[in-house]
Design an enzyme around this catalytic site. Structure first.
Site, short mmCIF file in Angstrom:
data_model
loop_
_atom_site.label_atom_id
_atom_site.label_comp_id
_atom_site.label_asym_id
_atom_site.label_seq_id
_atom_site.Cartn_x
_atom_site.Cartn_y
_atom_site.Cartn_z
N GLY A 170 -5.94 -7.05 1.30
CA GLY A 170 -5.67 -6.58 -0.06
C GLY A 170 -5.16 -7.71 -0.94
O GLY A 170 -5.44 -8.88 -0.68
N CYS A 171 -4.39 -7.38 -1.94
CA CYS A 171 -3.86 -8.37 -2.87
C CYS A 171 -3.08 -9.45 -2.14
O CYS A 171 -2.17 -9.16 -1.36
CB CYS A 171 -2.95 -7.68 -3.88
SG CYS A 171 -2.15 -8.83 -5.03
#
Length: 219
Positions: A46-47
């Site tokens: 993810g981020c």
């Protein structure tokens, strides 16, 4: 008025050129730059603001950098990746001392601090650029990744099967400067407060014995 108009056009062009120059500073990370005694792991969960913050706090980790990998495009930028204009994923490169922490332990932390059953997304972030993936650097890493995925699937810990992709490492492109150490430099950012901080706290709760001393007292 013509003079004012020309000045405005000039300022806009200068800003555009400056912005493009800033984005074009992304560069490829070469493995021969690794310091002696360091091992390397590459994760996409993810981020990268979140994953970087988690692994920066792991005892035995010397450095973590954010960037882009898993795609075919050369020299990708944040704007391109975040808008899904490339085949890359936001990822982190972890440089660690294998005498202090093992690759297996890093995998344990990785799978425990993101959502490995969420396909092409992580929480509020949607798209292939936020996919769960591990990029192996050799056969031993690949074997360890496949074994932990099989173990977790059989454990019944998750209601759905793990969708984490297992890929051979190819190229890693360093993200723009302002993304590095973003968690520490932007504590008031709403995303950091609402998404990244809970992940860091989860890591510290589940792996209290793996937290660097300087981070043990942080809230």
């Amino acid at each position: 008025m013509q003079g004012v108009y020309s000045l405005l056009v000039s300022l806009i062009l200068n800003f555009t050129v400056s912005s493009c120059a800033e984005e074009s500073r992304t560069r490829q990370v070469f493995l021969d730059e690794i310091n002696s005694g360091e091992a390397i792991a590459t994760f996409a969960g993810g981020c990268f603001w979140c994953t970087e913050a988690v692994f920066e706090r792991v005892e035995g980790v010397k450095d973590v950098v954010s960037g882009y990998t898993g795609g075919k495009e050369e020299n990708p930028t944040y704007r391109q990746v975040s808008y899904g204009k490339t085949t890359h994923a936001e990822a982190i490169q972890v440089y660690y001392d294998s005498k202090i922490i093992s690759y297996q332990e890093l995998l344990d932390i990785f799978f425990a601090t993101h959502y490995p059953t969420q396909l092409n997304a992580q929480g509020p972030d949607k798209g292939r650029q936020y996919r769960s993936a591990v990029f192996y650097h050799d056969g031993e890493q690949k074997k360890a990744i496949l074994e932990i995925i099989e173990k977790l699937n059989k454990s019944g810990k998750y209601k759905k099967r793990i969708v984490t992709e297992v890929e051979a490492y190819d190229k890693f492109w360093l993200a723009e400067d302002y993304h590095q150490n973003y968690y520490e430099l932007n504590p008031g950012n709403p995303y950091i407060i609402n998404v990244a901080v809970p992940k860091v706290r989860k890591f510290k709760k589940l792996f209290a014995d793996k937290v660097k001393d300087k981070y043990k007292a942080e809230r």
